[in-house]
Design a protein around this motif. Structure first.
Motif, short mmCIF file in Angstrom:
data_model
loop_
_atom_site.label_atom_id
_atom_site.label_comp_id
_atom_site.label_asym_id
_atom_site.label_seq_id
_atom_site.Cartn_x
_atom_site.Cartn_y
_atom_site.Cartn_z
N ALA A 37 0.82 -1.20 0.00
CA ALA A 37 0.00 0.00 0.00
C ALA A 37 0.86 1.26 0.00
O ALA A 37 0.52 2.25 -0.63
N ALA A 38 1.99 1.21 0.74
CA ALA A 38 2.83 2.40 0.84
C ALA A 38 3.42 2.76 -0.52
O ALA A 38 3.33 3.89 -0.96
N GLY A 39 4.02 1.82 -1.19
CA GLY A 39 4.58 2.04 -2.52
C GLY A 39 5.52 3.22 -2.60
O GLY A 39 5.84 3.87 -1.61
N ALA A 40 6.00 3.48 -3.79
CA ALA A 40 6.85 4.63 -4.05
C ALA A 40 5.96 5.82 -4.37
O ALA A 40 4.95 5.68 -5.05
N ASP A 41 6.29 6.98 -3.85
CA ASP A 41 5.52 8.19 -4.07
C ASP A 41 6.48 9.29 -4.50
O ASP A 41 7.26 9.79 -3.69
N LEU A 42 6.45 9.65 -5.77
CA LEU A 42 7.35 10.67 -6.28
C LEU A 42 6.82 12.07 -5.99
O LEU A 42 5.62 12.32 -6.13
N VAL A 43 7.73 12.95 -5.57
CA VAL A 43 7.40 14.35 -5.33
C VAL A 43 8.38 15.17 -6.17
O VAL A 43 9.60 14.98 -6.08
N VAL A 44 7.85 16.08 -6.99
CA VAL A 44 8.67 16.89 -7.88
C VAL A 44 8.79 18.30 -7.32
O VAL A 44 7.81 18.88 -6.86
N VAL B 224 13.46 15.14 -8.10
CA VAL B 224 12.41 14.15 -7.83
C VAL B 224 12.83 13.40 -6.58
O VAL B 224 13.93 12.85 -6.52
N THR B 225 11.95 13.37 -5.59
CA THR B 225 12.22 12.67 -4.33
C THR B 225 11.20 11.56 -4.16
O THR B 225 10.02 11.74 -4.45
N PRO C 133 4.05 4.67 -12.92
CA PRO C 133 2.78 3.95 -12.82
C PRO C 133 2.45 3.65 -11.36
O PRO C 133 3.34 3.38 -10.56
N ASP C 134 1.21 3.74 -11.01
CA ASP C 134 0.70 3.41 -9.68
C ASP C 134 1.22 4.31 -8.57
O ASP C 134 1.22 3.92 -7.41
N ASP C 135 1.66 5.52 -8.88
CA ASP C 135 2.04 6.45 -7.82
C ASP C 135 0.78 6.76 -7.03
O ASP C 135 -0.24 7.14 -7.60
N PRO C 136 0.81 6.58 -5.69
CA PRO C 136 -0.42 6.74 -4.91
C PRO C 136 -0.92 8.19 -4.81
O PRO C 136 -2.10 8.40 -4.53
N THR C 137 -0.06 9.17 -5.02
CA THR C 137 -0.48 10.57 -4.96
C THR C 137 0.07 11.32 -6.17
O THR C 137 1.04 12.08 -6.05
#
Length: 156
Positions: free
Chosen positions: A30-37, A57-58, A139-143
């Motif tokens: 559920a946590a997955g990777a979440d990219l923030v630009v 990108v973090t 793909p599948d970034d949660p946010t």
């Protein structure tokens, strides 16, 4: 592989992990990777000149990126770019208005990749403020709402 097929493959892999490891593994999937630009506005530039943009990108998620992702820098008409990064392979797409930097799988939680994009402004442009956009495609970034950022190019 298309985003849809990749998304299905990632969900299938996560489902297989859940079946084998039980409910405790649900949080990891559920946590997955979440990219923030993030991208600060580059320094002002004279017409015919150039400046640097350094988008970052973090991975703010709980797991490393499972697949490669691409950071795109979209530039307005009259502006072209070239890019490089120690953590990615960058290429300028046809017409020069988009720089694409592909980051390999495995960006760890909390880790960042910075690109260096040289922005060149055509000669004869008016003194104005133009907007560009930086976006990361995973793909599948949660946010996905935090996967893009607008920046301003000030022509002096």
């Amino acid at each position: 592989m298309s985003r849809l097929l990749l998304s299905r493959a990632l969900r299938a892999a996560c489902a297989a992990v859940l079946l084998g490891a039980g409910p405790a593994a649900a949080d990891v999937c559920a946590a997955g990777a979440d990219l923030v630009v993030s991208a600060a506005d580059p320094a002002p530039v004279a017409d015919g000149g150039s400046t640097l943009l350094n988008p970052v990108v973090t991975n703010a998620g709980g797991t490393a990126t499972a697949v490669p992702f691409t950071l795109y820098v979209h530039l307005p008409p009259g502006v072209v770019g070239t890019g490089k990064s120690s953590g990615a392979t960058c290429a300028t797409l046809p017409h020069g208005h988009t720089v694409a930097c592909t980051v390999p799988a495995g960006l760890a939680p909390g880790a960042s990749v910075t690109a260096e994009v040289r922005i060149s402004v055509a000669s004869g442009m008016d003194h104005e403020v133009l907007e560009g956009n930086v976006e990361a495609a995973l793909p599948d970034d949660p946010t996905p709402d935090n996967n893009s950022r607008t920046f301003k190019i000030t022509i002096i």
